[in-house]
Design a protein around this motif. Structure first.
Motif, PDB file in Angstrom:
ATOM      1  N   PRO A  75      -5.572  11.983  -6.124  1.00 16.04           N
ATOM      2  CA  PRO A  75      -4.789  11.887  -7.358  1.00 16.04           C
ATOM      3  C   PRO A  75      -3.974  10.613  -7.512  1.00 16.04           C
ATOM      4  O   PRO A  75      -3.044  10.558  -8.306  1.00 16.04           O
ATOM      5  N   TRP A  76      -4.305   9.576  -6.764  1.00 23.59           N
ATOM      6  CA  TRP A  76      -3.457   8.378  -6.774  1.00 23.59           C
ATOM      7  C   TRP A  76      -3.894   7.321  -7.785  1.00 23.59           C
ATOM      8  O   TRP A  76      -5.063   7.061  -7.986  1.00 23.59           O
ATOM      9  N   VAL A  77      -2.895   6.714  -8.385  1.00 19.77           N
ATOM     10  CA  VAL A  77      -3.070   5.540  -9.231  1.00 19.77           C
ATOM     11  C   VAL A  77      -2.076   4.511  -8.697  1.00 19.77           C
ATOM     12  O   VAL A  77      -0.890   4.812  -8.547  1.00 19.77           O
ATOM     13  N   VAL A  78      -2.562   3.321  -8.385  1.00 18.35           N
ATOM     14  CA  VAL A  78      -1.706   2.288  -7.804  1.00 18.35           C
ATOM     15  C   VAL A  78      -1.664   1.084  -8.733  1.00 18.35           C
ATOM     16  O   VAL A  78      -2.695   0.520  -9.080  1.00 18.35           O
ATOM     17  N   ASP A  79      -0.466   0.709  -9.116  1.00 18.29           N
ATOM     18  CA  ASP A  79      -0.251  -0.492  -9.929  1.00 18.29           C
ATOM     19  C   ASP A  79       0.147  -1.609  -8.974  1.00 18.29           C
ATOM     20  O   ASP A  79       1.198  -1.542  -8.329  1.00 18.29           O
ATOM     21  N   LEU A  80      -0.700  -2.631  -8.871  1.00 13.86           N
ATOM     22  CA  LEU A  80      -0.418  -3.756  -7.990  1.00 13.86           C
ATOM     23  C   LEU A  80       0.584  -4.690  -8.657  1.00 13.86           C
ATOM     24  O   LEU A  80       0.301  -5.278  -9.695  1.00 13.86           O
ATOM     25  N   VAL A  81       1.740  -4.829  -8.048  1.00 14.03           N
ATOM     26  CA  VAL A  81       2.775  -5.704  -8.563  1.00 14.03           C
ATOM     27  C   VAL A  81       2.560  -7.127  -8.052  1.00 14.03           C
ATOM     28  O   VAL A  81       2.725  -8.095  -8.780  1.00 14.03           O
ATOM     29  N   SER A  82       2.173  -7.243  -6.773  1.00 15.96           N
ATOM     30  CA  SER A  82       1.913  -8.546  -6.158  1.00 15.96           C
ATOM     31  C   SER A  82       1.055  -8.314  -4.919  1.00 15.96           C
ATOM     32  O   SER A  82       0.595  -7.201  -4.681  1.00 15.96           O
ATOM     33  N   ASP A  83       0.868  -9.361  -4.119  1.00 20.71           N
ATOM     34  CA  ASP A  83       0.098  -9.220  -2.884  1.00 20.71           C
ATOM     35  C   ASP A  83       0.852  -8.453  -1.810  1.00 20.71           C
ATOM     36  O   ASP A  83       0.300  -8.165  -0.749  1.00 20.71           O
ATOM     37  N   THR A  84       2.101  -8.117  -2.076  1.00 26.41           N
ATOM     38  CA  THR A  84       2.888  -7.366  -1.095  1.00 26.41           C
ATOM     39  C   THR A  84       3.598  -6.155  -1.691  1.00 26.41           C
ATOM     40  O   THR A  84       4.264  -5.419  -0.976  1.00 26.41           O
ATOM     41  N   GLU A  85       3.448  -5.921  -2.996  1.00 28.93           N
ATOM     42  CA  GLU A  85       4.140  -4.799  -3.631  1.00 28.93           C
ATOM     43  C   GLU A  85       3.211  -4.014  -4.550  1.00 28.93           C
ATOM     44  O   GLU A  85       2.328  -4.572  -5.187  1.00 28.93           O
ATOM     45  N   ALA A  86       3.450  -2.694  -4.615  1.00 27.65           N
ATOM     46  CA  ALA A  86       2.667  -1.825  -5.483  1.00 27.65           C
ATOM     47  C   ALA A  86       3.494  -0.591  -5.831  1.00 27.65           C
ATOM     48  O   ALA A  86       4.470  -0.268  -5.149  1.00 27.65           O
ATOM     49  N   VAL A  87       3.095   0.079  -6.903  1.00 33.09           N
ATOM     50  CA  VAL A  87       3.758   1.308  -7.333  1.00 33.09           C
ATOM     51  C   VAL A  87       2.704   2.417  -7.370  1.00 33.09           C
ATOM     52  O   VAL A  87       1.640   2.254  -7.969  1.00 33.09           O
ATOM     53  N   LEU A  88       3.020   3.526  -6.713  1.00 31.42           N
ATOM     54  CA  LEU A  88       2.121   4.684  -6.674  1.00 31.42           C
ATOM     55  C   LEU A  88       2.544   5.707  -7.719  1.00 31.42           C
ATOM     56  O   LEU A  88       3.716   6.076  -7.798  1.00 31.42           O
ATOM     57  N   SER A  89       1.572   6.156  -8.525  1.00 26.67           N
ATOM     58  CA  SER A  89       1.790   7.232  -9.491  1.00 26.67           C
ATOM     59  C   SER A  89       0.719   8.286  -9.289  1.00 26.67           C
ATOM     60  O   SER A  89      -0.263   8.069  -8.569  1.00 26.67           O
ATOM     61  N   CYS A  90       0.892   9.416  -9.935  1.00 26.27           N
ATOM     62  CA  CYS A  90      -0.085  10.506  -9.840  1.00 26.27           C
ATOM     63  C   CYS A  90      -0.954  10.530 -11.090  1.00 26.27           C
ATOM     64  O   CYS A  90      -0.451  10.416 -12.211  1.00 26.27           O
ATOM     65  N   ASP A  91      -2.256  10.671 -10.890  1.00 25.67           N
ATOM     66  CA  ASP A  91      -3.180  10.862 -12.006  1.00 25.67           C
ATOM     67  C   ASP A  91      -3.058  12.324 -12.426  1.00 25.67           C
ATOM     68  O   ASP A  91      -3.569  13.221 -11.760  1.00 25.67           O
ATOM     69  N   LEU A  92      -2.368  12.578 -13.510  1.00 28.32           N
ATOM     70  CA  LEU A  92      -2.073  13.945 -13.930  1.00 28.32           C
ATOM     71  C   LEU A  92      -3.311  14.712 -14.349  1.00 28.32           C
ATOM     72  O   LEU A  92      -3.284  15.946 -14.431  1.00 28.32           O
TER      73      LEU A  92
END
Length: 199
Positions: free
Chosen positions: A67-84
């Protein structure tokens, strides 16, 4: 349709989601497409965030919903959300199982990062907890920090060997002393790292 694509890019190059289906697995008993991500984890990316994510998507999760969706912010940062769209309202009405699966994703991400000389800094629910059910708020913000004296997590060596064994256990077979000591060493390391003291 593949049971799992290695990493599917959506919305440009900034979002990673796992893609699933069961067509290949049903049509053959050797699910080559399903195991592709296991064989190529860590080998297709040079930047640390994608490398760690290529292991994280292998995390155990309920009914293989991924259920993961990952938004890549940079080569060292990301945000994890749930695929509802991948929630299980009938069997998981309180989103408990899905939340545990997302936690497994984060743990595997952190373990894989240590293998690449990185430390994962994870901030849970950076925009507030979701309440009774998961929603569009991020589950976590992940940031990798370079560690000059990092020690790879000993569990990383077992990442690609994890499997579900549905066969009966052989209770007559004893575990060897060296294997028992290896298990205890990992368990002790994990307890010391977490700061948990047994009583």
């Amino acid at each position: 349709m593949n049971r799992r694509n290695f990493i599917k890019v959506a919305g440009g190059a900034s979002v990673i989601v796992a893609a699933t289906g069961i067509g290949t697995f049903i049509s053959t008993r050797t699910p080559h497409a399903a195991v592709k991500s296991w064989k190529s984890a860590g080998s297709q990316y040079s930047d640390p965030i994608r490398k760690a994510l290529s292991y994280a998507i292998l995390a155990p999760n309920p009914h293989n919903r991924q259920p993961w969706v990952v938004d890549l912010v940079s080569d060292t940062e990301a945000v994890l959300s749930c695929d509802l769209q991948r929630l299980l309202p009938a069997t998981d009405p309180f989103d408990r199982q899905i939340t545990i699966g997302l936690g497994c994703f984060l743990e595997l991400f952190a373990i894989a990062a240590t293998h690449d000389g990185q430390r994962a800094e994870i901030s849970l629910f950076p925009e507030g907890e979701p309440g009774e059910h998961l929603n569009n708020k991020p589950i976590a913000r992940m940031k990798l920090l370079k560690e000059t004296k990092s020690t790879p997590d000993p569990l990383f060596a077992h990442t690609l060997h994890r499997r579900t064994n549905r066969e009966p256990y052989n209770v007559d077979r004893n575990i060897t002393l060296d294997k028992l000591q290896e298990i205890l060493a990992v368990a002790n390391t994990d307890v010391e790292a977490s700061g948990v003291v047994g009583g």
